[in-house]
Design a protein around this motif. Sequence first.
Motif, PDB file in Angstrom:
ATOM      1  N   MET A   1       0.850  -1.196   0.000  1.00 14.52           N
ATOM      2  CA  MET A   1       0.000   0.000   0.000  1.00 14.52           C
ATOM      3  C   MET A   1       0.879   1.237   0.000  1.00 14.52           C
ATOM      4  O   MET A   1       1.800   1.348   0.813  1.00 14.52           O
ATOM      5  N   ASN A   2       0.632   2.136  -0.913  1.00 16.49           N
ATOM      6  CA  ASN A   2       1.455   3.329  -1.061  1.00 16.49           C
ATOM      7  C   ASN A   2       0.660   4.602  -0.793  1.00 16.49           C
ATOM      8  O   ASN A   2       1.054   5.666  -1.240  1.00 16.49           O
ATOM      9  N   ASP A   3      -0.458   4.451  -0.074  1.00 19.51           N
ATOM     10  CA  ASP A   3      -1.285   5.593   0.298  1.00 19.51           C
ATOM     11  C   ASP A   3      -1.167   5.813   1.798  1.00 19.51           C
ATOM     12  O   ASP A   3      -1.247   4.858   2.584  1.00 19.51           O
ATOM     13  N   PHE A   4      -1.006   7.090   2.199  1.00 20.78           N
ATOM     14  CA  PHE A   4      -0.840   7.406   3.615  1.00 20.78           C
ATOM     15  C   PHE A   4      -1.732   8.582   3.987  1.00 20.78           C
ATOM     16  O   PHE A   4      -1.860   9.539   3.218  1.00 20.78           O
ATOM     17  N   VAL A   5      -2.324   8.497   5.171  1.00 17.25           N
ATOM     18  CA  VAL A   5      -3.107   9.583   5.735  1.00 17.25           C
ATOM     19  C   VAL A   5      -2.390  10.038   7.002  1.00 17.25           C
ATOM     20  O   VAL A   5      -2.291   9.278   7.973  1.00 17.25           O
ATOM     21  N   LEU A   6      -1.869  11.248   6.994  1.00 18.67           N
ATOM     22  CA  LEU A   6      -1.109  11.772   8.124  1.00 18.67           C
ATOM     23  C   LEU A   6      -2.007  12.672   8.960  1.00 18.67           C
ATOM     24  O   LEU A   6      -2.319  13.797   8.553  1.00 18.67           O
ATOM     25  N   VAL A   7      -2.439  12.180  10.114  1.00 26.43           N
ATOM     26  CA  VAL A   7      -3.283  12.975  11.006  1.00 26.43           C
ATOM     27  C   VAL A   7      -2.350  13.799  11.895  1.00 26.43           C
ATOM     28  O   VAL A   7      -1.625  13.260  12.727  1.00 26.43           O
ATOM     29  N   GLY A   8      -2.379  15.111  11.676  1.00 32.17           N
ATOM     30  CA  GLY A   8      -1.369  15.984  12.256  1.00 32.17           C
ATOM     31  C   GLY A   8      -0.260  16.216  11.244  1.00 32.17           C
ATOM     32  O   GLY A   8       0.899  16.417  11.605  1.00 32.17           O
ATOM     33  N   GLY A   9      -0.635  16.231   9.980  1.00 32.61           N
ATOM     34  CA  GLY A   9       0.346  16.277   8.903  1.00 32.61           C
ATOM     35  C   GLY A   9       0.917  17.638   8.586  1.00 32.61           C
ATOM     36  O   GLY A   9       1.744  17.749   7.675  1.00 32.61           O
ATOM     37  N   ALA A  10       0.515  18.696   9.310  1.00 31.06           N
ATOM     38  CA  ALA A  10       1.060  20.031   9.050  1.00 31.06           C
ATOM     39  C   ALA A  10       2.099  20.454  10.077  1.00 31.06           C
ATOM     40  O   ALA A  10       2.679  21.531   9.962  1.00 31.06           O
ATOM     41  N   GLY A  11       2.329  19.614  11.092  1.00 25.84           N
ATOM     42  CA  GLY A  11       3.365  19.928  12.065  1.00 25.84           C
ATOM     43  C   GLY A  11       4.746  19.632  11.520  1.00 25.84           C
ATOM     44  O   GLY A  11       4.914  19.257  10.349  1.00 25.84           O
ATOM     45  N   PHE A  12       5.756  19.760  12.376  1.00 27.38           N
ATOM     46  CA  PHE A  12       7.127  19.553  11.916  1.00 27.38           C
ATOM     47  C   PHE A  12       7.338  18.147  11.370  1.00 27.38           C
ATOM     48  O   PHE A  12       7.774  17.954  10.227  1.00 27.38           O
ATOM     49  N   LEU A  13       7.053  17.130  12.191  1.00 24.71           N
ATOM     50  CA  LEU A  13       7.293  15.766  11.744  1.00 24.71           C
ATOM     51  C   LEU A  13       6.361  15.392  10.596  1.00 24.71           C
ATOM     52  O   LEU A  13       6.771  14.710   9.650  1.00 24.71           O
ATOM     53  N   GLY A  14       5.115  15.852  10.646  1.00 18.87           N
ATOM     54  CA  GLY A  14       4.191  15.588   9.557  1.00 18.87           C
ATOM     55  C   GLY A  14       4.654  16.199   8.250  1.00 18.87           C
ATOM     56  O   GLY A  14       4.563  15.583   7.179  1.00 18.87           O
ATOM     57  N   THR A  15       5.184  17.428   8.320  1.00 19.65           N
ATOM     58  CA  THR A  15       5.672  18.098   7.116  1.00 19.65           C
ATOM     59  C   THR A  15       6.867  17.360   6.523  1.00 19.65           C
ATOM     60  O   THR A  15       6.940  17.125   5.311  1.00 19.65           O
ATOM     61  N   ALA A  16       7.824  16.986   7.378  1.00 12.44           N
ATOM     62  CA  ALA A  16       9.005  16.273   6.899  1.00 12.44           C
ATOM     63  C   ALA A  16       8.627  14.914   6.322  1.00 12.44           C
ATOM     64  O   ALA A  16       9.142  14.499   5.272  1.00 12.44           O
ATOM     65  N   THR A  17       7.713  14.211   6.991  1.00 12.21           N
ATOM     66  CA  THR A  17       7.312  12.885   6.532  1.00 12.21           C
ATOM     67  C   THR A  17       6.532  12.967   5.231  1.00 12.21           C
ATOM     68  O   THR A  17       6.764  12.194   4.297  1.00 12.21           O
ATOM     69  N   PRO A  61      -9.594   9.192   3.950  1.00 12.46           N
ATOM     70  CA  PRO A  61      -9.437   8.490   2.675  1.00 12.46           C
ATOM     71  C   PRO A  61      -8.675   7.179   2.872  1.00 12.46           C
ATOM     72  O   PRO A  61      -8.105   6.933   3.943  1.00 12.46           O
ATOM     73  N   PRO A  62      -8.618   6.324   1.847  1.00 16.38           N
ATOM     74  CA  PRO A  62      -7.900   5.043   1.973  1.00 16.38           C
ATOM     75  C   PRO A  62      -6.414   5.264   2.245  1.00 16.38           C
ATOM     76  O   PRO A  62      -5.832   6.283   1.879  1.00 16.38           O
ATOM     77  N   GLY A  63      -5.806   4.275   2.888  1.00 21.81           N
ATOM     78  CA  GLY A  63      -4.380   4.327   3.144  1.00 21.81           C
ATOM     79  C   GLY A  63      -4.050   4.010   4.588  1.00 21.81           C
ATOM     80  O   GLY A  63      -4.938   3.898   5.446  1.00 21.81           O
ATOM     81  N   ILE A  64      -2.762   3.836   4.838  1.00 22.14           N
ATOM     82  CA  ILE A  64      -2.294   3.642   6.208  1.00 22.14           C
ATOM     83  C   ILE A  64      -2.459   4.956   6.962  1.00 22.14           C
ATOM     84  O   ILE A  64      -2.035   6.015   6.492  1.00 22.14           O
ATOM     85  N   VAL A  65      -3.088   4.892   8.128  1.00 19.09           N
ATOM     86  CA  VAL A  65      -3.299   6.094   8.932  1.00 19.09           C
ATOM     87  C   VAL A  65      -2.121   6.253   9.887  1.00 19.09           C
ATOM     88  O   VAL A  65      -1.859   5.380  10.723  1.00 19.09           O
ATOM     89  N   VAL A  66      -1.412   7.352   9.751  1.00 21.62           N
ATOM     90  CA  VAL A  66      -0.278   7.655  10.623  1.00 21.62           C
ATOM     91  C   VAL A  66      -0.711   8.769  11.566  1.00 21.62           C
ATOM     92  O   VAL A  66      -1.000   9.893  11.125  1.00 21.62           O
ATOM     93  N   VAL A  67      -0.785   8.462  12.852  1.00 26.48           N
ATOM     94  CA  VAL A  67      -1.261   9.426  13.838  1.00 26.48           C
ATOM     95  C   VAL A  67      -0.064  10.173  14.410  1.00 26.48           C
ATOM     96  O   VAL A  67       0.781   9.599  15.101  1.00 26.48           O
ATOM     97  N   LEU A  68       0.009  11.454  14.096  1.00 27.42           N
ATOM     98  CA  LEU A  68       1.114  12.322  14.530  1.00 27.42           C
ATOM     99  C   LEU A  68       0.617  13.387  15.494  1.00 27.42           C
ATOM    100  O   LEU A  68       1.248  14.436  15.651  1.00 27.42           O
ATOM    101  N   LEU A  69      -0.505  13.131  16.125  1.00 27.79           N
ATOM    102  CA  LEU A  69      -1.101  14.131  17.003  1.00 27.79           C
ATOM    103  C   LEU A  69      -0.257  14.339  18.250  1.00 27.79           C
ATOM    104  O   LEU A  69       0.313  13.402  18.801  1.00 27.79           O
TER     105      LEU A  69
END
Length: 679
Positions: A1-17, A61-69
């Motif tokens: 799976m090459n789809d990712f959902v970054l919850v908290g994706g605008a922070g530092f680690l979310g932005t870099a990831t 949306p579909p994809g692995i959910v990465v929780v960066l909260l």
Amino acid sequence: MNDFVLVGGAGFLGTATAGALLAAGARVTAVDRHPPAEANTAAGLDWIRADLLTADPPELPPGIVVVLLGASHPRPRHPWTLPLDNAVSTARLLPRLAGRQVVLTSSVEVYGAAPGPLTEDTTPDLPWSAGELDSWCALVRDLAREPCPPWRAAPLARAMADADPTHRWTYAMAKLAQERLVADAIPPDRLTVLRLANVFGAGQHRVATRLVRRARQGLPLPVTADTVRSFLPADTLARILLRGIGPGVWNVGGEPVPLTDLATWIRDLCGSSAPLLTMPRPASDSSGLVVTDKLTAAGHRVEPLRPALAKLVAEVGDDRAPLFRPPLPVVVPPPPARPETVVARQQEALVSGEVKHGNRWTRELTERLGKELQLDDDHRVLVTASGTAALRIMVAATVGPARPGDVAVLPSYTFPATAEILVQLGYTLRFVDVDAATWTIDPVAVAAAIERGGVRLVLCVDTFGNPCDYPALRAVCDPAGVALLADSAAALGSLHQGRPVAQQALSHSYSMSFAKVVSAGGAGGALVLPADAAEAVLAAPAGWTRSELMNELHAVVAVDQLAELDTLVRCRAEVAEVYAAAASALPVEVQQVRPGDRHCWVHWVARFARRDRVATRLAALGVQTKPYFAAIHTGPLGGGGRLPVTERLDAEALALPMSSEITVEQAERVVAALRRCLD
């Protein structure tokens, strides 16, 4: 799976990831209340705007959910916000995680004070036991069924913070609670928990990056003695996600190193001679001995620290990207210390109908202000709807409206309301210059203005919270029989020769607007009057106080803030100290404080020869500024004449961000931005 959902994706680690995932061809969606970095959006990042605490969580949306909260600063001024931002926000998300593959980014801090080596099986040593955490999590799950604005969630969040009087482990407990909330909702075969070490990168502003910035400036490098920590380059998470990692708990970090070695390496890489400033290790601290054998056995490699630091030094030196995203405002109003109490008191006033001045909270605020200002029995406090109302009532109650030909002397370098209320009361304005060092009204100029005749009052201004030279002003005004009044709008929290600014003039007025040290919910004011004048103005048939006194709703907020006054002033002083230290080596001129006085720093303002250019460059780096003040004597209320110091300030003065809510680390970033602009 090459789809990712970054919850908290605008922070530092979310932005870099997100950036690294997009570069590898992945499809990425960021879920955040803040907009993501423009570079990531341009690279194809999708964004779902969502505030998990106050609105229903969105469909993912579909994809692995990465929780960066989680909070980016583990030691905030209000520790109860850590469980709010980390655990309560995650609990709100849980319904959207059902049936999903989830990666939760946690922290090696969760082990607390447990002795090393710290493996994934190490039992945490924290103020709360596992059972206490689970009981708390059960309450959070119930609470999170509905929106959780701070005033609703604060009591439960504060229960965790209060369990740790030192506040050293509140962040750790919040992150461990976050883990347990997600583990309770997601089957073990679908959940990966990554306990990250100290993440660093050019867009992050914690230990490593802060040491780089200080080393470049030649400033002392503060580190804790006899302490080891593990570090993690920011792009590591993306590599792990792309390669894939199995379920379970994983420690993720590099080889632990002494912090003194970290500082020495950074100093050498920067070519700096900055001294190391070692501080004693606290009694309760993490062992720092994080073991990552499990991660290595799974084939994942963390880049060695020293080469990664070399990249960091180069990136920090070359980076022209904003240092704040979203931008750091020039004014950050202080939030309520106890939002749940503020809301409950306001609702009680609304339901009871007791919202007008004179009920419980305006009376309590009046009493507390009198004690805070150390008033004697011959003076009274009135609390008002605004600082402007306080000014107007002050003049009306002490000197009264103007008689034909009456003149008021005042500085031109002030907020317009100072002059406006005098015009409204019929006075002819006579502007004078300010002192070149302190930017408060110049007693010598006041003496010259009085000699010209017709002066009934002098209205001095404690500029930005800097007390006036009251002994010199009284020495000029008293022999001439001229009333000395003080616009102390910004001086609540300032001291003149060790005493609150409150009885140095005949009367003082204050503002509690959103920018001040103490805010009454965005609007409010107060004044100190001689007791007889206070009684007379309240009874005056002219109705000077009608609709001008503070109501209960604003008083509730002011009472909450006033209880924090010492802390609010201290936090501002820490920011001012960072700015002043930097200014001593920069081509700027700053406001001086007289010996024995205390400035409360409502604004921190400096003179810049090319102010507009500096302001434009700072804005591009995410630092908001504002020119303070415009010279009034050159505008519609002025009468011409030259005031050289005021005119230089009008052309060159610029306020940098100042607030009790700005951290020392943020102030250092502002300084880094300023240095870039002045290069």
